[in-house]
Design a protein around this motif. Structure first.
Motif, PDB file in Angstrom:
ATOM      1  N   TRP A  32       0.838  -1.194   0.000  1.00  0.00           N
ATOM      2  CA  TRP A  32       0.000   0.000   0.000  1.00  0.00           C
ATOM      3  C   TRP A  32       0.877   1.250   0.000  1.00  0.00           C
ATOM      4  N   THR A  33       0.297   2.368  -0.385  1.00  0.00           N
ATOM      5  CA  THR A  33       0.998   3.656  -0.375  1.00  0.00           C
ATOM      6  C   THR A  33       0.689   4.389   0.925  1.00  0.00           C
ATOM      7  N   ILE A  34       1.733   4.713   1.675  1.00  0.00           N
ATOM      8  CA  ILE A  34       1.550   5.432   2.935  1.00  0.00           C
ATOM      9  C   ILE A  34       1.468   6.927   2.642  1.00  0.00           C
ATOM     10  N   VAL A  35       0.407   7.547   3.114  1.00  0.00           N
ATOM     11  CA  VAL A  35       0.253   8.997   2.979  1.00  0.00           C
ATOM     12  C   VAL A  35       0.251   9.577   4.393  1.00  0.00           C
ATOM     13  N   SER A  36       1.438   9.808   4.904  1.00  0.00           N
ATOM     14  CA  SER A  36       1.587  10.278   6.278  1.00  0.00           C
ATOM     15  C   SER A  36       1.788  11.779   6.309  1.00  0.00           C
ATOM     16  N   ASP A  37       1.333  12.416   7.401  1.00  0.00           N
ATOM     17  CA  ASP A  37       1.604  13.839   7.576  1.00  0.00           C
ATOM     18  C   ASP A  37       2.843  14.069   8.435  1.00  0.00           C
ATOM     19  N   THR A  38       3.546  12.990   8.774  1.00  0.00           N
ATOM     20  CA  THR A  38       4.839  13.125   9.423  1.00  0.00           C
ATOM     21  C   THR A  38       5.883  12.390   8.588  1.00  0.00           C
ATOM     22  N   SER A  39       7.151  12.733   8.788  1.00  0.00           N
ATOM     23  CA  SER A  39       8.214  12.148   7.968  1.00  0.00           C
ATOM     24  C   SER A  39       9.275  11.525   8.853  1.00  0.00           C
ATOM     25  N   TRP A  40      10.046  10.618   8.257  1.00  0.00           N
ATOM     26  CA  TRP A  40      11.136   9.944   8.953  1.00  0.00           C
ATOM     27  C   TRP A  40      12.229   9.675   7.932  1.00  0.00           C
ATOM     28  N   PRO A  41      13.400   9.241   8.354  1.00  0.00           N
ATOM     29  CA  PRO A  41      14.500   9.032   7.404  1.00  0.00           C
ATOM     30  C   PRO A  41      14.087   8.151   6.226  1.00  0.00           C
ATOM     31  N   GLY A  42      14.289   8.658   5.028  1.00  0.00           N
ATOM     32  CA  GLY A  42      13.942   7.914   3.832  1.00  0.00           C
ATOM     33  C   GLY A  42      12.514   8.096   3.369  1.00  0.00           C
ATOM     34  N   TYR A  43      11.705   8.808   4.146  1.00  0.00           N
ATOM     35  CA  TYR A  43      10.299   9.029   3.777  1.00  0.00           C
ATOM     36  C   TYR A  43       9.988  10.517   3.966  1.00  0.00           C
ATOM     37  N   GLU A  44      10.152  11.264   2.881  1.00  0.00           N
ATOM     38  CA  GLU A  44       9.983  12.718   2.973  1.00  0.00           C
ATOM     39  C   GLU A  44       9.061  13.294   1.894  1.00  0.00           C
ATOM     40  N   ARG A  45       9.070  12.704   0.705  1.00  0.00           N
ATOM     41  CA  ARG A  45       8.369  13.370  -0.396  1.00  0.00           C
ATOM     42  C   ARG A  45       6.864  13.474  -0.152  1.00  0.00           C
ATOM     43  N   ILE A  46       6.227  12.368   0.268  1.00  0.00           N
ATOM     44  CA  ILE A  46       4.774  12.404   0.436  1.00  0.00           C
ATOM     45  C   ILE A  46       4.356  13.334   1.569  1.00  0.00           C
ATOM     46  N   PRO A  47       5.006  13.310   2.735  1.00  0.00           N
ATOM     47  CA  PRO A  47       4.679  14.329   3.747  1.00  0.00           C
ATOM     48  C   PRO A  47       4.888  15.749   3.214  1.00  0.00           C
ATOM     49  N   GLY A  48       5.866  15.907   2.311  1.00  0.00           N
ATOM     50  CA  GLY A  48       6.064  17.204   1.675  1.00  0.00           C
ATOM     51  C   GLY A  48       4.862  17.613   0.833  1.00  0.00           C
ATOM     52  N   LEU A  49       4.273  16.652   0.113  1.00  0.00           N
ATOM     53  CA  LEU A  49       3.070  16.937  -0.670  1.00  0.00           C
ATOM     54  C   LEU A  49       1.909  17.319   0.243  1.00  0.00           C
ATOM     55  N   VAL A  50       1.802  16.629   1.383  1.00  0.00           N
ATOM     56  CA  VAL A  50       0.751  16.957   2.350  1.00  0.00           C
ATOM     57  C   VAL A  50       0.911  18.410   2.808  1.00  0.00           C
ATOM     58  N   MET A  51       2.136  18.791   3.173  1.00  0.00           N
ATOM     59  CA  MET A  51       2.386  20.170   3.605  1.00  0.00           C
ATOM     60  C   MET A  51       2.151  21.152   2.464  1.00  0.00           C
ATOM     61  N   GLN A  52       2.488  20.748   1.255  1.00  0.00           N
ATOM     62  CA  GLN A  52       2.255  21.614   0.102  1.00  0.00           C
ATOM     63  C   GLN A  52       0.778  21.981   0.001  1.00  0.00           C
ATOM     64  N   GLY A  53      -0.087  21.026   0.275  1.00  0.00           N
ATOM     65  CA  GLY A  53      -1.521  21.311   0.253  1.00  0.00           C
ATOM     66  C   GLY A  53      -1.921  22.416   1.208  1.00  0.00           C
ATOM     67  N   TYR A  54      -1.235  22.509   2.328  1.00  0.00           N
ATOM     68  CA  TYR A  54      -1.577  23.521   3.335  1.00  0.00           C
ATOM     69  C   TYR A  54      -1.224  24.944   2.902  1.00  0.00           C
ATOM     70  N   THR A  55      -0.378  25.093   1.871  1.00  0.00           N
ATOM     71  CA  THR A  55      -0.004  26.443   1.444  1.00  0.00           C
ATOM     72  C   THR A  55      -1.211  27.233   0.947  1.00  0.00           C
ATOM     73  N   ALA A  56      -2.287  26.539   0.589  1.00  0.00           N
ATOM     74  CA  ALA A  56      -3.499  27.232   0.139  1.00  0.00           C
ATOM     75  C   ALA A  56      -4.018  28.178   1.213  1.00  0.00           C
ATOM     76  N   ILE A  57      -3.852  27.799   2.474  1.00  0.00           N
ATOM     77  CA  ILE A  57      -4.332  28.633   3.578  1.00  0.00           C
ATOM     78  C   ILE A  57      -3.649  29.994   3.552  1.00  0.00           C
ATOM     79  N   ILE A  58      -2.323  29.983   3.446  1.00  0.00           N
ATOM     80  CA  ILE A  58      -1.569  31.232   3.481  1.00  0.00           C
ATOM     81  C   ILE A  58      -1.804  32.041   2.214  1.00  0.00           C
ATOM     82  N   GLY A  59      -1.926  31.372   1.079  1.00  0.00           N
ATOM     83  CA  GLY A  59      -2.227  32.087  -0.159  1.00  0.00           C
ATOM     84  C   GLY A  59      -3.533  32.858  -0.051  1.00  0.00           C
ATOM     85  N   GLU A  60      -4.544  32.231   0.508  1.00  0.00           N
ATOM     86  CA  GLU A  60      -5.837  32.904   0.685  1.00  0.00           C
ATOM     87  C   GLU A  60      -5.721  34.063   1.661  1.00  0.00           C
ATOM     88  N   VAL A  61      -4.961  33.877   2.732  1.00  0.00           N
ATOM     89  CA  VAL A  61      -4.779  34.939   3.731  1.00  0.00           C
ATOM     90  C   VAL A  61      -4.124  36.164   3.097  1.00  0.00           C
TER      91      VAL A  61
END
Length: 402
Positions: A187-216
């Motif tokens: 399965w594909t893990i979609v975590s909102d936290t990261s650990w060694p070797g697992y960074e890109r997908i949590p990065g995508l999750v955080m990328q989604g949150y940039t919408a908040i600041i853009g709207e502000v």
């Protein structure tokens, strides 16, 4: 506890990977993805002028994520966005051509999504977002929840068709179990936290949150001078601080990260100068923030662009829930869940402490931004704490506007 950032990396440029993840172009991509969501709408930016006068600052604006994409939490922006991105990337590989968001509902993409399973651990809100994203694209979702997640929150996730898996222990235990089972099953893990070797997908999750600041930034006449944002593993704080640093440069606001005192993994990491795992203690009422190990990506960002770190107590969180439900003067009421108003709790504490206030340069010219990260995502619990239903509280705003 209050401390300023003394990390050697403080004020250094963001790591190029993080600058790309949280940059202006990435935020524009998130906005474009959101434009293809049927229930997408910008969330309210609430002005709390009465409270600003009481605390001695120029203005307080609160971005109310309780209305985000029908999920009642900022997490709606992260998990579902990552799921959609990953499905489109898989479709691009299978079809040997770039697949655009506009093709999400095509039969070709749907056939590929149907073969995919997305897994994550959650305190409640992130799991709902991943489950919603999986339902949207026609994939499966397996959501791992620890012993402290309420039955109401589990049921709210299950309504999106996810398989719910209970795990003994804490959130961090559920993260480990989700990773283990997902790896075994492909399965594909979609975590909102990261650990060694697992960074890109949590990065995508955080990328989604940039919408908040853009709207502000589009809504405010002048950018904020101060921001207080609560932290669990650090994702929302890092996304907000990182994007503000890129978008505003030298004009970026003074950024304070606020942790529950009973689960202060980011504050303790800042104190130590490197990521630390803190011992499990008494549970905090701020359930969505009850994390004992920071996200490595989030800390890499915050070590550079957060200016201060502080903790608040459970009674502070309860106090702001009630304060926002019964606002000062003509301020509108805001429904904030147990973790939603923690940034405000930090502001109140800092404004009342001369040392913290001076360190943050908080005063009459300060324009403060807060994020209500969740509404009443557990309605029963909310009513128990506040003494009134969220529906009743929001009806007061409707009556005032009539």
């Amino acid at each position: 506890m209050f401390l300023t950032n003394t990390n050697p990396a403080y004020k250094a440029p963001l790591d190029p990977r993080d600058a790309e993840t949280l940059g202006v172009e990435a935020a524009a991509m998130v906005s474009r993805f959101l434009s293809h969501r049927e229930n997408n709408a910008e969330t309210p930016l609430v002005s709390l002028s009465g409270l600003a006068r009481e605390l001695g600052v120029s203005s307080i604006h609160m971005k109310d994520e309780g209305f985000r994409l029908g999920l009642g939490s900022f997490k709606a922006l992260g998990g579902s966005y990552a799921v959609i991105r990953l499905v489109l990337e898989e479709a691009s590989r299978h079809l040997s051509r770039p697949v655009d968001i506009s093709e999400l509902k095509t039969s070709e993409v749907a056939a590929i999504a149907k073969t995919m399973t997305f897994a994550c651990a959650t305190d409640g809100n992130h799991g709902r977002s991943v489950a919603q994203g999986a339902q949207l694209v026609g994939a499966r979702a397996a959501i791992f929840v620890h012993a402290g997640v309420s039955d109401e929150r589990v049921a709210a996730i299950g309504r999106y068709g996810a398989e719910m898996i209970r795990v003994a222990g804490t959130y961090d235990d559920s993260v480990k179990e989700a990773a283990r089972v997902a790896t075994e099953n492909g399965w594909t893990i979609v975590s909102d936290t990261s650990w060694p070797g697992y960074e890109r997908i949590p990065g995508l999750v955080m990328q989604g949150y940039t919408a908040i600041i853009g709207e502000v930034l589009r809504a405010m006449h002048e950018p904020p001078t101060h921001v207080f944002v609560q932290s669990g593993v650090g994702g929302i704080a890092a996304a907000a601080a990182g994007h503000l640093a890129i978008a505003l440069g030298d004009r970026r606001p003074i950024f304070t990260v606020v942790d529950p005192s009973r689960a202060a993994c980011i504050v303790e990491t800042a104190k130590a100068g490197h990521p630390v795992v803190i011992p499990h203690g008494e549970p905090t009422i701020m359930a969505m923030l009850e994390c004992y190990e920071p996200s490595l990506v989030a800390w890499r960002i915050l070590s550079r662009v957060a200016d201060a770190f502080m903790t608040v107590e459970d009674e502070d969180a309860i106090g702001v829930m009630k304060m926002l439900a019964n606002p000062i003067g003509a301020d509108p009421a805001v429904v904030a869940g147990e973790s939603g108003g923690v940034g405000l709790a930090g502001l109140i504490k800092a404004a009342g402490d001369p040392g913290s206030k001076a360190a943050l340069q908080l005063g009459p010219q300060s324009r403060v931004l807060l994020i209500n990260t969740e509404g009443a995502t557990d309605p029963k619990r909310y009513e128990e704490i506040v003494g009134e239903t969220s529906v009743s509280i929001l009806s007061k705003n409707a009556e005032a506007m009539a």
